[in-house]
Design a protein around this motif. Structure first.
Motif, PDB file in Angstrom:
ATOM      1  N   ILE A   1       0.677  -1.124  -0.171  1.00 41.63           N
ATOM      2  CA  ILE A   1       0.213  -0.210   0.002  1.00 41.63           C
ATOM      3  C   ILE A   1       0.563   1.688  -0.195  1.00 41.63           C
ATOM      4  CG2 ILE A   1      -1.589   1.160   1.313  1.00 41.63           C
ATOM      5  CD1 ILE A   1      -2.480  -1.251   0.225  1.00 41.63           C
ATOM      6  N   PRO A   2       0.754   1.998  -0.820  1.00 42.33           N
ATOM      7  CA  PRO A   2       1.662   3.637  -1.039  1.00 42.33           C
ATOM      8  C   PRO A   2       1.981   3.875   0.758  1.00 42.33           C
ATOM      9  CG  PRO A   2       0.208   3.288  -2.795  1.00 42.33           C
ATOM     10  CD  PRO A   2       0.121   2.236  -1.496  1.00 42.33           C
ATOM     11  N   ALA A   3       2.616   4.569   0.650  1.00 40.45           N
ATOM     12  CA  ALA A   3       2.892   5.481   2.116  1.00 40.45           C
ATOM     13  C   ALA A   3       2.271   6.366   1.851  1.00 40.45           C
ATOM     14  CB  ALA A   3       4.628   5.630   2.651  1.00 40.45           C
ATOM     15  N   PHE A   4       1.259   7.467   1.322  1.00 39.31           N
ATOM     16  CA  PHE A   4       0.532   8.376   1.567  1.00 39.31           C
ATOM     17  C   PHE A   4      -0.514   7.901   1.616  1.00 39.31           C
ATOM     18  CE2 PHE A   4      -0.387   7.181  -2.826  1.00 39.31           C
ATOM     19  CZ  PHE A   4      -1.981   7.433  -3.133  1.00 39.31           C
ATOM     20  N   LEU A   5      -0.612   6.531   1.344  1.00 36.62           N
ATOM     21  CA  LEU A   5      -2.397   6.166   1.656  1.00 36.62           C
ATOM     22  C   LEU A   5      -2.740   5.585   3.257  1.00 36.62           C
ATOM     23  CD1 LEU A   5      -3.559   3.488  -0.947  1.00 36.62           C
ATOM     24  CD2 LEU A   5      -4.578   6.281  -0.209  1.00 36.62           C
ATOM     25  N   GLY A   6      -1.160   5.161   3.523  1.00 35.45           N
ATOM     26  CA  GLY A   6      -0.621   4.550   5.422  1.00 35.45           C
ATOM     27  C   GLY A   6      -0.926   6.361   6.202  1.00 35.45           C
ATOM     28  N   ARG A   7      -0.577   7.857   5.483  1.00 33.50           N
ATOM     29  CA  ARG A   7      -0.317   8.355   6.892  1.00 33.50           C
ATOM     30  C   ARG A   7      -1.663   8.942   6.542  1.00 33.50           C
ATOM     31  NH1 ARG A   7       4.406   9.403   4.162  1.00 33.50           N
ATOM     32  NH2 ARG A   7       3.561  10.327   1.971  1.00 33.50           N
ATOM     33  N   ILE A   8      -2.763   8.399   5.095  1.00 32.76           N
ATOM     34  CA  ILE A   8      -3.443   9.564   5.271  1.00 32.76           C
ATOM     35  C   ILE A   8      -4.790   8.785   6.781  1.00 32.76           C
ATOM     36  CG2 ILE A   8      -6.022   9.260   4.066  1.00 32.76           C
ATOM     37  CD1 ILE A   8      -4.965  10.234   1.638  1.00 32.76           C
ATOM     38  N   ALA A   9      -4.679   7.072   6.495  1.00 29.33           N
ATOM     39  CA  ALA A   9      -5.439   6.002   7.384  1.00 29.33           C
ATOM     40  C   ALA A   9      -4.665   6.584   9.046  1.00 29.33           C
ATOM     41  CB  ALA A   9      -4.927   5.110   7.545  1.00 29.33           C
ATOM     42  N   ALA A  10      -3.132   7.495   9.135  1.00 30.37           N
ATOM     43  CA  ALA A  10      -3.015   8.036  10.320  1.00 30.37           C
ATOM     44  C   ALA A  10      -3.698   8.798  10.875  1.00 30.37           C
ATOM     45  CB  ALA A  10      -1.448   7.862  10.275  1.00 30.37           C
ATOM     46  N   VAL A  11      -4.084   9.950   9.716  1.00 31.07           N
ATOM     47  CA  VAL A  11      -4.606  10.971  10.321  1.00 31.07           C
ATOM     48  C   VAL A  11      -6.550  10.847  10.734  1.00 31.07           C
ATOM     49  CG1 VAL A  11      -5.230  13.299   9.326  1.00 31.07           C
ATOM     50  CG2 VAL A  11      -3.196  12.565   8.974  1.00 31.07           C
ATOM     51  N   VAL A  12      -6.885  10.375  10.178  1.00 30.19           N
ATOM     52  CA  VAL A  12      -7.495   9.648  10.010  1.00 30.19           C
ATOM     53  C   VAL A  12      -7.810   8.780  11.417  1.00 30.19           C
ATOM     54  CG1 VAL A  12      -9.603   8.016  10.017  1.00 30.19           C
ATOM     55  CG2 VAL A  12      -8.753   9.331   8.119  1.00 30.19           C
ATOM     56  N   ALA A  13      -6.891   7.820  12.429  1.00 28.79           N
ATOM     57  CA  ALA A  13      -6.806   7.291  13.306  1.00 28.79           C
ATOM     58  C   ALA A  13      -6.461   8.526  14.176  1.00 28.79           C
ATOM     59  CB  ALA A  13      -5.573   6.323  13.337  1.00 28.79           C
ATOM     60  N   ASP A  14      -5.418   8.947  13.975  1.00 32.87           N
ATOM     61  CA  ASP A  14      -5.124  10.364  14.687  1.00 32.87           C
ATOM     62  C   ASP A  14      -6.767  10.777  15.039  1.00 32.87           C
ATOM     63  OD1 ASP A  14      -3.353   9.644  15.299  1.00 32.87           O
ATOM     64  OD2 ASP A  14      -2.545  11.237  13.856  1.00 32.87           O
ATOM     65  N   GLY A  15      -7.098  11.665  14.519  1.00 30.90           N
ATOM     66  CA  GLY A  15      -8.644  11.874  14.548  1.00 30.90           C
ATOM     67  C   GLY A  15      -9.090  11.041  15.382  1.00 30.90           C
ATOM     68  N   LEU A  16      -9.834  10.069  15.203  1.00 33.16           N
ATOM     69  CA  LEU A  16     -10.579   9.012  16.265  1.00 33.16           C
ATOM     70  C   LEU A  16      -9.925   9.058  18.059  1.00 33.16           C
ATOM     71  CD1 LEU A  16     -11.071   6.211  13.582  1.00 33.16           C
ATOM     72  CD2 LEU A  16     -13.178   7.856  14.238  1.00 33.16           C
ATOM     73  N   GLY A  17      -8.585   8.792  17.740  1.00 31.64           N
ATOM     74  CA  GLY A  17      -7.826   8.955  18.829  1.00 31.64           C
ATOM     75  C   GLY A  17      -8.367  10.661  19.944  1.00 31.64           C
ATOM     76  N   LEU A  18      -8.670  11.249  19.108  1.00 31.96           N
ATOM     77  CA  LEU A  18      -9.721  12.583  19.674  1.00 31.96           C
ATOM     78  C   LEU A  18     -10.401  12.522  20.242  1.00 31.96           C
ATOM     79  CD1 LEU A  18      -7.941  15.391  17.868  1.00 31.96           C
ATOM     80  CD2 LEU A  18      -6.781  14.920  19.900  1.00 31.96           C
ATOM     81  N   LEU A  19     -11.289  11.388  19.774  1.00 31.47           N
ATOM     82  CA  LEU A  19     -12.233  11.016  20.135  1.00 31.47           C
ATOM     83  C   LEU A  19     -12.554   9.987  21.585  1.00 31.47           C
ATOM     84  CD1 LEU A  19     -14.200  11.174  16.790  1.00 31.47           C
ATOM     85  CD2 LEU A  19     -14.874  12.715  18.820  1.00 31.47           C
ATOM     86  N   GLY A  20     -11.550   9.186  22.074  1.00 30.74           N
ATOM     87  CA  GLY A  20     -10.976   8.161  22.455  1.00 30.74           C
ATOM     88  C   GLY A  20     -10.707   7.002  21.761  1.00 30.74           C
ATOM     89  N   TRP A  21     -11.296   6.788  21.064  1.00 29.74           N
ATOM     90  CA  TRP A  21     -11.301   5.216  20.083  1.00 29.74           C
ATOM     91  C   TRP A  21      -9.198   4.732  20.067  1.00 29.74           C
ATOM     92  CZ3 TRP A  21     -14.769   2.483  19.794  1.00 29.74           C
ATOM     93  CH2 TRP A  21     -16.542   3.399  20.093  1.00 29.74           C
TER      94      TRP A  21
END
Length: 431
Positions: free
Chosen positions: A238-258
């Motif tokens: 999987i291209p690295a930029f897709l991994g970074r996008i997934a990480a940004v989404v996961a960081d956002g979910l982290g702000l919601l407690g996930w």
């Protein structure tokens, strides 16, 4: 000995407690949410406390009083509503070490991480390094253990993600699939802790706990897929930029407690490789650390592991679909409240009561649809969804039973939606 284990119900902490109990020690465990742990290990004396709030030696003195050794197996991956890295990894450890010195605790075992560096731009590695520094600067008989990728029968965070990716249907997606990884069995980590608290390791030692040979991430995923008993599949980079996008989404979910393991800190760790030096351990111990193949062979997988691996990636989809379903339902009800009220009026309700019912129901739908996205509200939101659905079905059955025969199946479709809520409740727990 009397031993305190911080993070005692975590991936490593639970295995450490099990080993120390088998060694005949008296064990106390500390963590924020101890109810489940009390049920599973009633012989342990559990202490409910949030490390991030114990930032002075005086806070720790009642906890460590009478202890012969302390094992710190607590940690967090990234800052969030429930996690403050500097407080957990540095501030609380500084205070804890000072309390141990004052209370006469003899030995201290710090479970650290491969790659800790006070100069790191990543808060996980820099705060871990600061905590390690507080330990090494103390007068205690300390041991610092730095495990690689810990493999255990239980699976949280990164190891859960590995299982899920390995079970992906048809192919195995992987970001940075060639990065090197050295694993370690959780039983080997527990063995090292056991030796450290018993004084069988040289005091004031910092040791990497990793298997001898490194594997690529792709090889680790293929090994997990074979362990799960699934048909062979090819790795799809999987291209690295897709991994970074997934990480940004996961960081956002982290702000919601996930607490997703896909967050930026995990990608940083993977980018540098999860590798250590086996020499220091091999020089002081006759116990050779297991390679990945032996670790997996010692914990054979069965159908429950396959269930978990497949459900793990579906979990965000389940919660996302439920949120979208309830939000859209509520918003449509607010936009078309007159049309919805007309249906109720046609079944005998007064216009005012019908409109009030539609507005209340729509607002409730929006509230639970939004609340399920916040981890701390998720369980209450799911219970609210069940109550609203049952209330809706009961009221509709009494007021308009003919809706059950509606050709579009509005009533019937509520039942599978209710079942999906029950599935979400079943998979809500994280550990």
């Amino acid at each position: 000995m009397k031993i305190l284990v911080l993070g005692g119900y975590g991936l490593i902490g639970d295995a450490v407690i099990g080993r120390l109990l088998r060694d005949g020690h008296h064990v106390a465990g500390l963590g924020r949410d101890i109810l489940d742990a009390q049920r599973r290990r009633p012989v342990v004396r559990w202490i409910a406390a949030d490390m991030s709030k114990l930032l002075a030696a005086e806070d720790w003195l009642p906890v460590v009083a009478g202890m012969d050794a302390v094992v710190n197996a607590a940690g967090a991956l990234q800052d969030g509503p429930r996690d403050r890295l500097d407080a957990v990894h540095r501030g609380s450890v500084v205070a804890l070490v000072a309390a141990c010195e004052q209370a006469g605790v003899r030995r201290f075992v710090q479970i650290s991480a491969i790659g800790t560096d006070p100069a790191s731009a990543n808060p996980f590695f820099s705060t871990k390094a600061e905590g390690d520094k507080a330990v090494t600067s103390s007068s205690l008989e300390w041991t610092i253990l730095r495990p690689g990728l810990v493999i255990a029968p239980a699976a949280y965070g990164g190891t859960a993600l590995l299982r899920a990716l390995a079970a992906f249907p048809g192919f195995i997606p992987a970001v940075m699939s060639r990065q090197p990884i050295q694993t370690v069995s959780v039983t080997d980590v527990a063995e090292a802790v056991s030796r450290a608290v018993a004084g069988a390791l040289p005091p004031r030692s910092a040791l990497d706990l990793v298997e001898t040979e490194a594997h690529s991430l792709a090889d680790v995923l293929l090994a997990f897929r074979a362990w799960l008993g699934l048909p062979p599949a090819r790795i799809v980079p999987i291209p690295a930029f897709l991994g970074r996008i997934a990480a940004v989404v996961a960081d956002g979910l982290g702000l919601l407690g996930w607490r997703s393991p896909l967050r930026s800190a995990a990608l940083v760790a993977l980018a540098r490789g999860v590798t250590g030096n086996t020499r220091s351990w091999n020089e002081i111990s006759d116990h050779r650390l297991q390679p990945l193949e032996a670790t997996l062979a010692a914990m054979p997988a069965h159908v429950q592991e396959r269930w978990f691996a497949r459900l793990w990636l579906l979990k965000p989809l389940v919660f996302g679909v439920l949120s979208l379903f309830w939000l859209v339902s509520g918003i449509v009800g607010l936009i078309r409240q007159d049309a919805a009220a007309d249906i109720l009026v046609s079944h005998g309700l007064s216009p005012a009561l019908a409109l009030g019912t539609v507005l209340a129901g729509s607002v409730a739908d929006v509230v639970v649809g939004a609340a399920i996205l916040v981890r701390s509200f998720a369980r209450a939101a799911l219970m609210g969804m069940i109550a609203i659905t049952l209330g809706y079905l009961s009221a509709a059955t009494m007021l308009a039973p003919d809706l059950w025969l509606d050709p579009l199946g509005a009533m019937v479709k509520a039942i599978p939606a209710l079942c999906l809520v029950l599935v979400a409740l079943a998979i809500l727990d994280e550990r």
